[in-house]
Design a protein around this motif. Sequence first.
Motif, mmCIF file in Angstrom:
data_model
loop_
_atom_site.group_PDB
_atom_site.id
_atom_site.type_symbol
_atom_site.label_atom_id
_atom_site.label_comp_id
_atom_site.label_asym_id
_atom_site.label_seq_id
_atom_site.Cartn_x
_atom_site.Cartn_y
_atom_site.Cartn_z
ATOM 1 N N LEU A 139 0.819 -1.212 0.000
ATOM 2 C CA LEU A 139 0.000 0.000 0.000
ATOM 3 C C LEU A 139 0.856 1.267 0.000
ATOM 4 C CD1 LEU A 139 -2.808 -1.090 2.483
ATOM 5 C CD2 LEU A 139 -3.029 -0.742 0.017
ATOM 6 N N LEU A 140 1.977 1.248 0.705
ATOM 7 C CA LEU A 140 2.871 2.405 0.681
ATOM 8 C C LEU A 140 3.405 2.641 -0.729
ATOM 9 C CD1 LEU A 140 4.792 1.787 4.022
ATOM 10 C CD2 LEU A 140 3.267 3.711 3.534
ATOM 11 N N ARG A 141 3.694 1.563 -1.431
ATOM 12 C CA ARG A 141 4.151 1.691 -2.816
ATOM 13 C C ARG A 141 3.030 2.247 -3.707
ATOM 14 N NH1 ARG A 141 4.851 -3.263 -3.713
ATOM 15 N NH2 ARG A 141 2.938 -3.611 -4.879
ATOM 16 N N ASP A 142 1.830 1.687 -3.582
ATOM 17 C CA ASP A 142 0.721 2.106 -4.435
ATOM 18 C C ASP A 142 0.354 3.575 -4.227
ATOM 19 O OD1 ASP A 142 0.634 -0.421 -5.434
ATOM 20 O OD2 ASP A 142 -1.263 -0.992 -4.485
ATOM 21 N N PHE A 143 0.445 4.035 -2.969
ATOM 22 C CA PHE A 143 0.054 5.407 -2.665
ATOM 23 C C PHE A 143 1.237 6.373 -2.624
ATOM 24 C CE2 PHE A 143 -3.780 3.209 -1.281
ATOM 25 C CZ PHE A 143 -4.762 4.047 -1.800
ATOM 26 N N GLY A 144 2.356 5.961 -3.216
ATOM 27 C CA GLY A 144 3.484 6.861 -3.398
ATOM 28 C C GLY A 144 4.180 7.271 -2.119
ATOM 29 N N LEU A 145 4.165 6.403 -1.109
ATOM 30 C CA LEU A 145 4.746 6.744 0.189
ATOM 31 C C LEU A 145 5.921 5.849 0.579
ATOM 32 C CD1 LEU A 145 1.399 7.302 2.153
ATOM 33 C CD2 LEU A 145 2.970 9.084 1.347
ATOM 34 N N ALA A 146 6.363 4.996 -0.331
ATOM 35 C CA ALA A 146 7.421 4.035 0.001
ATOM 36 C C ALA A 146 8.703 4.731 0.445
ATOM 37 C CB ALA A 146 7.692 3.125 -1.194
ATOM 38 N N ASP A 147 9.034 5.855 -0.166
ATOM 39 C CA ASP A 147 10.264 6.565 0.191
ATOM 40 C C ASP A 147 10.176 7.246 1.556
ATOM 41 O OD1 ASP A 147 11.420 5.786 -2.173
ATOM 42 O OD2 ASP A 147 11.007 7.661 -3.230
ATOM 43 N N TRP A 148 8.982 7.322 2.114
ATOM 44 C CA TRP A 148 8.777 7.970 3.414
ATOM 45 C C TRP A 148 8.268 6.975 4.470
ATOM 46 C CZ3 TRP A 148 7.536 10.189 -1.260
ATOM 47 C CH2 TRP A 148 8.196 11.385 -1.568
ATOM 48 N N LYS A 149 8.463 5.690 4.212
ATOM 49 C CA LYS A 149 7.877 4.666 5.083
ATOM 50 C C LYS A 149 8.397 4.763 6.521
ATOM 51 C CE LYS A 149 11.119 0.885 4.052
ATOM 52 N NZ LYS A 149 11.576 0.666 5.449
ATOM 53 N N ASP A 150 9.631 5.234 6.703
ATOM 54 C CA ASP A 150 10.213 5.309 8.039
ATOM 55 C C ASP A 150 10.118 6.702 8.659
ATOM 56 O OD1 ASP A 150 10.993 2.594 8.047
ATOM 57 O OD2 ASP A 150 12.752 3.081 6.820
ATOM 58 N N ASP A 151 9.454 7.627 7.950
ATOM 59 C CA ASP A 151 9.295 8.987 8.477
ATOM 60 C C ASP A 151 8.087 9.053 9.405
ATOM 61 O OD1 ASP A 151 11.312 9.400 6.687
ATOM 62 O OD2 ASP A 151 10.434 11.169 5.765
ATOM 63 N N TYR A 152 8.200 9.872 10.450
ATOM 64 C CA TYR A 152 7.055 10.093 11.328
ATOM 65 C C TYR A 152 5.979 10.887 10.587
ATOM 66 C CZ TYR A 152 9.863 8.481 15.252
ATOM 67 O OH TYR A 152 10.615 7.705 16.103
ATOM 68 N N VAL A 153 4.717 10.526 10.797
ATOM 69 C CA VAL A 153 3.629 11.144 10.030
ATOM 70 C C VAL A 153 3.399 12.601 10.424
ATOM 71 C CG1 VAL A 153 2.485 8.939 9.626
ATOM 72 C CG2 VAL A 153 1.847 10.304 11.609
ATOM 73 N N LYS A 154 3.970 13.031 11.564
ATOM 74 C CA LYS A 154 3.817 14.439 11.950
ATOM 75 C C LYS A 154 4.519 15.370 10.954
ATOM 76 C CE LYS A 154 7.687 14.153 15.242
ATOM 77 N NZ LYS A 154 8.047 14.250 16.671
ATOM 78 N N SER A 155 5.426 14.806 10.148
ATOM 79 C CA SER A 155 6.127 15.610 9.149
ATOM 80 C C SER A 155 5.435 15.584 7.784
ATOM 81 C CB SER A 155 7.569 15.116 8.995
ATOM 82 O OG SER A 155 7.588 13.808 8.425
ATOM 83 N N PHE A 156 4.333 14.826 7.657
ATOM 84 C CA PHE A 156 3.675 14.644 6.362
ATOM 85 C C PHE A 156 2.828 15.866 5.994
ATOM 86 C CE2 PHE A 156 3.465 9.753 5.699
ATOM 87 C CZ PHE A 156 4.839 9.695 5.854
ATOM 88 N N SER A 157 2.769 16.138 4.703
ATOM 89 C CA SER A 157 1.844 17.147 4.188
ATOM 90 C C SER A 157 0.419 16.620 4.285
ATOM 91 C CB SER A 157 2.173 17.460 2.726
ATOM 92 O OG SER A 157 1.883 16.322 1.908
ATOM 93 N N GLY A 158 -0.549 17.500 4.066
ATOM 94 C CA GLY A 158 -1.949 17.072 4.128
ATOM 95 C C GLY A 158 -2.273 15.978 3.129
ATOM 96 N N GLY A 159 -1.743 16.100 1.905
ATOM 97 C CA GLY A 159 -1.998 15.087 0.879
ATOM 98 C C GLY A 159 -1.380 13.751 1.213
#
Length: 319
Positions: free
Chosen positions: A124-144
């Motif tokens: 799912l991380l790959r499909d939704f374009g998040l594989a490169d950020w899999k180990d990042d804390y979500v508090k740093s994520f943009s709204g999208g």
Amino acid sequence: MSKILEVKNLVKKFVKANGDIHTAVNDISFYLEEGEIFSFLGPNGAGKSTTINMITTQLSITSGEILIDGESIVNNPIAARQKIGVVAQHNNLDRGLSAFENLVYHGKYFGMTQSAAESKAHELLRDFGLADWKDDYVKSFSGGMAQRLKIARAIMHEPKLLFLDEPTTGLDPAYRKILWQHVLRLNKENNTTVFLTTHYMEEPERFSDRIAVYNTGEIKAIGTLAELRKLVPSESIIYVTLDKIPLGLEFRLSKFQTIKNVVKKDEKTLTVYPHDSKKALNEILSYLDDSQLKLENIQLSHTTLDDIFIHLTTENKGA
């Protein structure tokens, strides 16, 4: 086909700061059949999210009854939660975990093994374009990015009943397509029932089996798209956009024999329901010219879900 969700005489009231009672959900009843895609449409502030929050056990019920798989969610909320997945409007991700950890933790909570949860999370991380950020804390994520992770988390455990509360808000077209690929696969292969709220009318128009139109705490209509189309005065609609709509214009146009009804859509646009679209179009153009009114645009189209929605949720239906 069995009913996966039954809502009976549901009411939610809030006490405002001044002590007044606000009824957000006013005695609504409906059901979802197992395996259907059901859209629950209404304006902002109509009470859609409040309804979802009650059904998903996140908000208490003032009165009424909610059954999931025939069992009361009040009597057994834990059993209800085991059968649902939710994409909420607010960000309810665990900010202290990475993207990968959010998904794995969620999967294991719903009974997945460690290896199955990790495998699904990577997919799912790959499909939704998040594989490169899999180990990042979500508090740093943009709204999208957070929205994409919320969607991935909701479908991790392939729930029996999936709630999507404006899931494509903030998503670009590519990720909207990926979302629907996953949702339709779950619906087809797992018989997952989908409860959708959205302001993108093309989504329920394209995917829904049934649609409910909801406003001011009440269900205005419910049925298939074909059934809802019958509630609109005509199959064709004329949109008339002026630089400014003079007072009483909708009343004057509604008196034409070629016109059934006229609704003021906004400060510049009228929605005209004609008996005879071509004759009505000519009469409108002639009248506007004689009245020296500045026409910005005029458009003739077939009735869409957007037209149905506006018709059923507009309080002022013309004089």
